[in-house]
Structures are given as C-alpha cells and as structure tokens.
Write a protein that holds these residues in place. Structure first.
Motif, mmCIF file in Angstrom:
data_model
loop_
_atom_site.group_PDB
_atom_site.id
_atom_site.type_symbol
_atom_site.label_atom_id
_atom_site.label_comp_id
_atom_site.label_asym_id
_atom_site.label_seq_id
_atom_site.Cartn_x
_atom_site.Cartn_y
_atom_site.Cartn_z
ATOM 1 N N HIS A 1 -11.739 129.535 91.603
ATOM 2 C CA HIS A 1 -11.322 128.540 92.580
ATOM 3 C C HIS A 1 -11.100 129.190 93.931
ATOM 4 C CE1 HIS A 1 -6.939 129.510 92.681
ATOM 5 N NE2 HIS A 1 -7.215 130.010 91.501
ATOM 6 N N THR A 2 -11.461 128.447 94.960
ATOM 7 C CA THR A 2 -11.371 128.905 96.353
ATOM 8 C C THR A 2 -11.947 130.303 96.537
ATOM 9 O OG1 THR A 2 -9.084 129.667 96.074
ATOM 10 C CG2 THR A 2 -9.432 127.423 96.889
ATOM 11 N N LEU A 3 -13.170 130.470 96.069
ATOM 12 C CA LEU A 3 -13.822 131.768 96.214
ATOM 13 C C LEU A 3 -14.311 131.982 97.643
ATOM 14 C CD1 LEU A 3 -15.881 132.282 92.942
ATOM 15 C CD2 LEU A 3 -13.505 132.796 93.437
ATOM 16 N N GLN A 4 -14.631 133.233 97.925
ATOM 17 C CA GLN A 4 -15.140 133.636 99.219
ATOM 18 C C GLN A 4 -16.613 134.036 99.080
ATOM 19 O OE1 GLN A 4 -13.003 133.442 101.896
ATOM 20 N NE2 GLN A 4 -11.664 132.543 100.329
ATOM 21 N N PRO A 5 -17.362 133.996 100.163
ATOM 22 C CA PRO A 5 -18.772 134.389 100.077
ATOM 23 C C PRO A 5 -18.966 135.798 99.510
ATOM 24 C CG PRO A 5 -18.394 133.231 102.134
ATOM 25 C CD PRO A 5 -17.047 133.407 101.488
ATOM 26 N N GLU A 6 -18.017 136.692 99.768
ATOM 27 C CA GLU A 6 -18.148 138.060 99.242
ATOM 28 C C GLU A 6 -17.968 138.140 97.728
ATOM 29 O OE1 GLU A 6 -15.976 137.109 101.616
ATOM 30 O OE2 GLU A 6 -13.967 137.944 101.223
ATOM 31 N N ASP A 7 -17.578 137.032 97.121
ATOM 32 C CA ASP A 7 -17.480 136.986 95.667
ATOM 33 C C ASP A 7 -18.838 136.717 95.009
ATOM 34 O OD1 ASP A 7 -14.381 135.252 96.084
ATOM 35 O OD2 ASP A 7 -14.689 137.386 95.659
ATOM 36 N N SER A 8 -19.831 136.455 95.807
ATOM 37 C CA SER A 8 -21.187 136.260 95.278
ATOM 38 C C SER A 8 -21.632 137.545 94.588
ATOM 39 C CB SER A 8 -22.161 135.917 96.404
ATOM 40 O OG SER A 8 -21.802 134.712 97.032
ATOM 41 N N ALA A 9 -22.055 137.410 93.343
ATOM 42 C CA ALA A 9 -22.400 138.601 92.542
ATOM 43 C C ALA A 9 -22.944 138.154 91.191
ATOM 44 C CB ALA A 9 -21.170 139.481 92.335
ATOM 45 N N LEU A 10 -23.322 139.128 90.399
ATOM 46 C CA LEU A 10 -23.681 138.889 88.996
ATOM 47 C C LEU A 10 -22.427 139.144 88.166
ATOM 48 C CD1 LEU A 10 -26.021 138.347 86.929
ATOM 49 C CD2 LEU A 10 -26.255 140.848 86.773
ATOM 50 N N TYR A 11 -21.992 138.159 87.422
ATOM 51 C CA TYR A 11 -20.811 138.303 86.583
ATOM 52 C C TYR A 11 -21.258 138.482 85.133
ATOM 53 C CZ TYR A 11 -18.004 137.322 90.607
ATOM 54 O OH TYR A 11 -17.426 137.421 91.847
ATOM 55 N N LEU A 12 -20.858 139.614 84.594
ATOM 56 C CA LEU A 12 -21.308 139.995 83.260
ATOM 57 C C LEU A 12 -20.152 139.946 82.271
ATOM 58 C CD1 LEU A 12 -23.412 143.030 84.418
ATOM 59 C CD2 LEU A 12 -24.358 141.068 83.224
ATOM 60 N N CYS A 13 -20.446 139.437 81.117
ATOM 61 C CA CYS A 13 -19.506 139.439 80.011
ATOM 62 C C CYS A 13 -19.994 140.464 78.985
ATOM 63 C CB CYS A 13 -19.459 138.052 79.393
ATOM 64 S SG CYS A 13 -18.482 137.917 77.878
ATOM 65 N N ALA A 14 -19.070 141.111 78.325
ATOM 66 C CA ALA A 14 -19.438 142.060 77.278
ATOM 67 C C ALA A 14 -18.442 141.951 76.139
ATOM 68 C CB ALA A 14 -19.477 143.491 77.822
ATOM 69 N N SER A 15 -18.855 142.422 74.984
ATOM 70 C CA SER A 15 -17.927 142.485 73.854
ATOM 71 C C SER A 15 -18.104 143.823 73.148
ATOM 72 C CB SER A 15 -18.169 141.327 72.880
ATOM 73 O OG SER A 15 -19.381 141.492 72.170
ATOM 74 N N SER A 16 -17.079 144.219 72.416
ATOM 75 C CA SER A 16 -17.158 145.415 71.604
ATOM 76 C C SER A 16 -16.261 145.243 70.398
ATOM 77 C CB SER A 16 -16.774 146.667 72.399
ATOM 78 O OG SER A 16 -15.400 146.641 72.728
ATOM 79 N N GLN A 17 -16.448 146.165 69.453
ATOM 80 C CA GLN A 17 -15.728 146.034 68.192
ATOM 81 C C GLN A 17 -14.221 145.992 68.430
ATOM 82 O OE1 GLN A 17 -17.640 145.767 65.487
ATOM 83 N NE2 GLN A 17 -15.924 145.363 64.130
ATOM 84 N N ASP A 18 -13.701 147.008 69.108
ATOM 85 C CA ASP A 18 -12.274 147.085 69.415
ATOM 86 C C ASP A 18 -12.075 148.294 70.305
ATOM 87 O OD1 ASP A 18 -9.218 147.194 67.407
ATOM 88 O OD2 ASP A 18 -9.554 147.412 69.543
ATOM 89 N N PRO A 19 -11.631 148.100 71.529
ATOM 90 C CA PRO A 19 -11.497 149.230 72.444
ATOM 91 C C PRO A 19 -10.400 150.201 72.063
ATOM 92 C CG PRO A 19 -10.509 147.274 73.405
ATOM 93 C CD PRO A 19 -11.197 146.845 72.144
ATOM 94 N N THR A 20 -9.579 149.843 71.102
ATOM 95 C CA THR A 20 -8.513 150.753 70.691
ATOM 96 C C THR A 20 -8.754 151.296 69.293
ATOM 97 O OG1 THR A 20 -7.194 148.925 69.810
ATOM 98 C CG2 THR A 20 -6.863 149.501 72.120
#
Lengths: 116, 111
Positions: A79-98
C-alpha cells in the motif's frame, strides 16, 4: 516447475493502490521468504517466516506487510508504494532455516511489479 | 558473515568447460558454500553446495581447496542455455536469512 508458484506474474499499480502478492509452495517446506530484486541490484531479503512465525525483517518499510497464514502460503500486502519500489519480487521456500544444515532455497518465478 | 567476490562477467563458447571462481577470504569454520543460477526474470535455482574438497552432481562440480578461502564452480560442456547469472553464497548451516547475495557472475555462452 519448482513447486513454488507466485501470482500475479505482473502487476502495475498506482501509488495510492492497495494490492497483494501471493506465494504458494507445494513442497512441504516450513520456511518461506520474500526477496526484492531491483534492476541491476543484488537480491535483498525482506522477510523470513519459519513455521509461520516471522523470524527476520530486514528493516523493510511499513508499506510492505507480510502475512503467513500457514506453512504453504505467504502474502505480501502493498500500500502507498513509491516508484522506486518497482522490482521483481521473489518468493522462496526451504525445509527449515534452523535445521542445523545449509538449506537449499526453492524460488518462485517472481512478480514483476511496476509502481506508477 | 563472509563476503564473496566473483568476476562480474565471463564469456565462453558452446562445448567448453567453464570455471567460475569465488573468493571468500573470511569464511568461517562452520560456513557452507552454495551456488545458484538465475535466468532473466526468473527466480534463482540451486546448483550445488559444498563444505570442502570436491562435490559433483549431474550439472556441475564444486572445487574447494584446503584453506576454503575460494571455490570454483565448474560447468562441463556448456550450451547456450547455460547463459545466466551465477551467485556464490557463503554462510553457516541454517543461515538462509543471513545470506548476502552479491551481483553474481554474468556468464554468456556464444555459439
């Protein structure tokens, strides 16, 4: 097919809009991540969830709000983003980071976001 | 966390073996070395991971000398489809949220 899906693949929004990005993983993983990749910049980690609890927030502006309702789904509310927020947004998953071992991340195809 | 240094770009030709070296002088005892590949407008994809000596899988080999201050990703007989950005990451087990992604190495394969 990586087992991690993201919708939408492309999004154009105005600075006053509210939108959400969705990520779903079909791999039975316990950890999910949001990354931002701007043009000609390295990947920046935004948020990490492990077992549905947020474990990391790398000083991301409050106009980005994550939500992890269960271990398979991750949202990024915008919400209320700025033009500099334009980008590729990537999601990732992994087994368990801990888990005590170096952990392979599986990335989705990303959402190409343009803020006008 | 150990910082990594890689060449910004490399060129090679189809059928050649390509070696990309990554420097990580401050690698810690419990750090692993991981390589990812990224095509334009796609998410990165895990290639290989190692701790010491040599690791080989169906797509690449990873060579790590005894002092572990550098590592080399080796891609045998590359094709045009191997054109991508390759990232070297160093971090301890369970540290995905602490990994620092650099600019990577842009590999261009020519016919």
């Amino acid at each position: 097919e990586t087992g991690v899906t993201q919708t939408p693949r492309h999004l154009v929004m105005g600075m006053t809009n509210k939108k959400s990005l969705k990520c779903e993983q079909h791999l039975g993983h316990n950890a999910m991540y949001w990354y931002k990749q701007s043009a000609k910049k390295p990947l920046e980690l935004m948020f990490v969830y492990s077992l549905e609890e947020r474990v990391e927030n790398n000083s991301v502006p409050s106009r980005f709000s994550p939500e992890c309702p269960n271990s398979s789904h991750l949202f990024l509310h915008l919400h209320t983003l700025q033009p500099e927020d334009s980008a590729l947004y990537l999601c990732a998953s992994s087994q368990d980071p801990t888990s005590g071992r170096a952990d392979e991340q599986f990335f989705g195809p990303g959402t190409r976001l343009t803020v006008l | 966390l150990a910082k990594t240094t890689q060449p910004i770009s490399m060129d090679s030709y189809e059928g050649q073996e390509v070696n990309i070296t990554c420097s990580h002088n401050n690698i810690a005892t419990n750090d692993y070395i991981t390589w990812y590949q990224q095509f334009p407008s796609q998410g990165p994809r895990f290639i290989i991971q190692g701790y010491k000596t040599k690791v080989t899988n169906e797509v690449a080999s990873l060579f790590i000398p005894a002092d572990r201050k550098s590592s080399t990703l080796s891609l045998p007989r590359v094709s045009l489809s191997d054109t991508a950005v390759y990232y070297c990451l160093v971090g301890p087990a369970g540290s995905n949220y602490q990994l620092i992604w650099g600019a990577g190495t842009k590999l261009i394969i020519k016919p």
